[in-house]
Design a protein around this motif. Structure first.
Motif, short mmCIF file in Angstrom:
data_model
loop_
_atom_site.label_atom_id
_atom_site.label_comp_id
_atom_site.label_asym_id
_atom_site.label_seq_id
_atom_site.Cartn_x
_atom_site.Cartn_y
_atom_site.Cartn_z
N VAL A 298 -12.71 -16.17 22.11
CA VAL A 298 -12.03 -16.89 23.19
C VAL A 298 -13.02 -17.26 24.29
N GLU A 299 -13.88 -16.33 24.68
CA GLU A 299 -14.86 -16.62 25.72
C GLU A 299 -15.83 -17.72 25.27
N ARG A 300 -16.21 -17.70 24.01
CA ARG A 300 -17.12 -18.73 23.50
C ARG A 300 -16.43 -20.10 23.52
N ALA A 301 -15.15 -20.15 23.17
CA ALA A 301 -14.43 -21.42 23.19
C ALA A 301 -14.24 -21.92 24.62
N GLN A 302 -14.01 -21.00 25.55
CA GLN A 302 -13.88 -21.41 26.95
C GLN A 302 -15.20 -22.00 27.46
N ALA A 303 -16.32 -21.39 27.10
CA ALA A 303 -17.62 -21.92 27.52
C ALA A 303 -17.88 -23.29 26.90
N SER A 304 -17.49 -23.47 25.65
CA SER A 304 -17.68 -24.77 25.00
C SER A 304 -16.85 -25.85 25.69
N LEU A 305 -15.62 -25.49 26.06
CA LEU A 305 -14.78 -26.47 26.74
C LEU A 305 -15.38 -26.86 28.09
N ALA A 306 -15.87 -25.88 28.83
CA ALA A 306 -16.49 -26.18 30.13
C ALA A 306 -17.72 -27.06 29.95
N GLN A 307 -18.49 -26.79 28.90
CA GLN A 307 -19.69 -27.59 28.64
C GLN A 307 -19.32 -29.03 28.30
N VAL A 308 -18.26 -29.19 27.50
CA VAL A 308 -17.83 -30.54 27.14
C VAL A 308 -17.34 -31.29 28.36
N VAL A 309 -16.55 -30.59 29.19
CA VAL A 309 -16.05 -31.26 30.41
C VAL A 309 -17.22 -31.65 31.31
N ILE B 34 -13.12 -33.50 24.64
CA ILE B 34 -12.34 -32.49 25.36
C ILE B 34 -11.21 -31.96 24.50
N ARG B 35 -10.57 -32.86 23.75
CA ARG B 35 -9.45 -32.42 22.89
C ARG B 35 -9.93 -31.46 21.81
N ALA B 36 -11.08 -31.73 21.21
CA ALA B 36 -11.61 -30.83 20.18
C ALA B 36 -11.93 -29.46 20.76
N ALA B 37 -12.50 -29.44 21.96
CA ALA B 37 -12.81 -28.15 22.59
C ALA B 37 -11.53 -27.40 22.95
N GLU B 38 -10.51 -28.11 23.39
CA GLU B 38 -9.24 -27.45 23.71
C GLU B 38 -8.58 -26.86 22.46
N LEU B 39 -8.66 -27.58 21.34
CA LEU B 39 -8.09 -27.05 20.10
C LEU B 39 -8.84 -25.80 19.63
N ALA B 40 -10.16 -25.80 19.77
CA ALA B 40 -10.93 -24.61 19.39
C ALA B 40 -10.54 -23.41 20.25
N LEU B 41 -10.31 -23.65 21.53
CA LEU B 41 -9.87 -22.56 22.41
C LEU B 41 -8.48 -22.08 22.03
N GLU B 42 -7.60 -22.98 21.66
CA GLU B 42 -6.24 -22.60 21.26
C GLU B 42 -6.25 -21.73 20.01
N VAL B 43 -7.09 -22.09 19.04
CA VAL B 43 -7.20 -21.29 17.81
C VAL B 43 -7.73 -19.89 18.12
N ALA B 44 -8.73 -19.80 18.99
CA ALA B 44 -9.29 -18.49 19.35
C ALA B 44 -8.25 -17.62 20.04
N GLU B 45 -7.47 -18.20 20.94
CA GLU B 45 -6.43 -17.43 21.63
C GLU B 45 -5.33 -17.01 20.66
N TYR B 46 -5.01 -17.86 19.70
CA TYR B 46 -3.99 -17.52 18.70
C TYR B 46 -4.45 -16.36 17.82
N ASP B 47 -5.71 -16.36 17.43
CA ASP B 47 -6.24 -15.25 16.65
C ASP B 47 -6.26 -13.96 17.46
N LEU B 48 -6.51 -14.07 18.74
CA LEU B 48 -6.50 -12.87 19.59
C LEU B 48 -5.11 -12.25 19.63
N LEU B 49 -4.07 -13.07 19.66
CA LEU B 49 -2.70 -12.54 19.65
C LEU B 49 -2.38 -11.85 18.33
N GLY B 50 -3.05 -12.24 17.25
CA GLY B 50 -2.77 -11.66 15.94
C GLY B 50 -3.41 -10.32 15.70
N HIS B 51 -4.17 -9.77 16.65
CA HIS B 51 -4.80 -8.47 16.40
C HIS B 51 -3.78 -7.34 16.45
#
Length: 253
Positions: A114-125, A211-228
């Motif tokens: 999740v943190e890596r996806a958040q950093a990628s989104l910030a970099q893209v923005v 931006i949309r691709a980075a947001e989707l990557a963040l959404e997938v990471a957060e969804y996997d975190l909920l599945g733990h």
């Protein structure tokens, strides 16, 4: 002389014969001897039906056998995400409702994702913002190049008119035409630079593909975190929880 015959004298030593009934053959007697047989058969049938009923009822409500086999529903419990199980939240003979936690997987890898996806989104923005700044600079260059081209065009037209009147030389006219051509070329170059920056940026805001691709990557990471935390999906009682290497199963009642 009389012909009457006198009856023979009775012999007192012999009994007088009695009138015996005439034998008319064997008579059909009532079947009294068969009644006990029917009664015994009826008792035996009642006992057999009772034994069968008791056997069926006992097998249904309290089955027993020296070689009995107990069967139960065994389901394989598979989490949505893979990882190392750090805690089992249920115990044997537990009744689970929908949504109850069964076991937990180490959440740290998913938190890092999740943190890596958040950093990628910030970099893209940030990159999109930089591209937006480049587009603004290109637009300014276009405006400057258009102004230069307008000035060069006016100068070329004036030089051509003066040349026709014989006021300026042909060299001056040719120089004005060359300046106009250079100004128009600079305008075309500025427009091409702006268009390239615009295509690289894409749509503005949420419609931007980067931006949309980075947001989707963040959404997938957060969804996997909920599945733990794996949760039970139906209301059933779990008799036995068995965890073997890389395999977790539950016996349902």
């Amino acid at each position: 002389m009389s012909n009457e015959t006198s009856p023979p004298p009775s012999n007192p030593s012999k009994p007088v014969a009695q009138d015996m009934p005439t034998d008319t053959g064997p008579e059909i007697a009532e079947p009294e001897s068969k009644k006990p047989i029917f009664l015994v058969l009826a008792i035996v049938l009642v006992l057999l039906s009772g034994i069968v009923t008791w056997t069926v009822a006992s097998d249904h409500y309290a089955p027993g056998s020296s070689r009995g086999i107990v069967s139960a529903s065994v389901v394989q419990v598979a989490p949505r995400v893979s990882g190392r199980i750090i805690a089992i939240e249920v115990h044997d003979n537990a009744i689970l409702d929908t949504g109850d936690a069964m076991f937990r997987i180490d959440p740290r890898p998913f938190e890092l994702a999740v943190e890596r996806a958040q950093a990628s989104l910030a970099q893209v923005v940030q990159g999109v913002d930089a591209s937006s700044a480049q587009i603004e600079a290109a637009q300014a260059q276009i405006a400057q190049a258009r102004a230069n081209a307008d000035t060069a065009r006016t100068s070329a037209e004036r030089s051509a008119a003066l040349f026709e009147r014989g006021i300026v030389s042909g060299a001056a006219r040719d120089q004005a035409q060359a300046n106009l051509a250079a100004a128009e070329a600079a305008l075309h170059a500025a427009q091409a630079t702006a268009e390239s920056a615009r295509l690289q940026l894409g749509a503005a805001g949420e419609g931007n593909p980067q931006i949309r691709a980075a947001e989707l990557a963040l959404e997938v990471a957060e969804y996997d975190l909920l599945g733990h935390v794996d949760k039970w999906r139906i209301q059933r009682r779990i008799d036995v929880m068995s965890m073997k290497p890389r395999k977790l199963s539950a016996v349902l009642s």
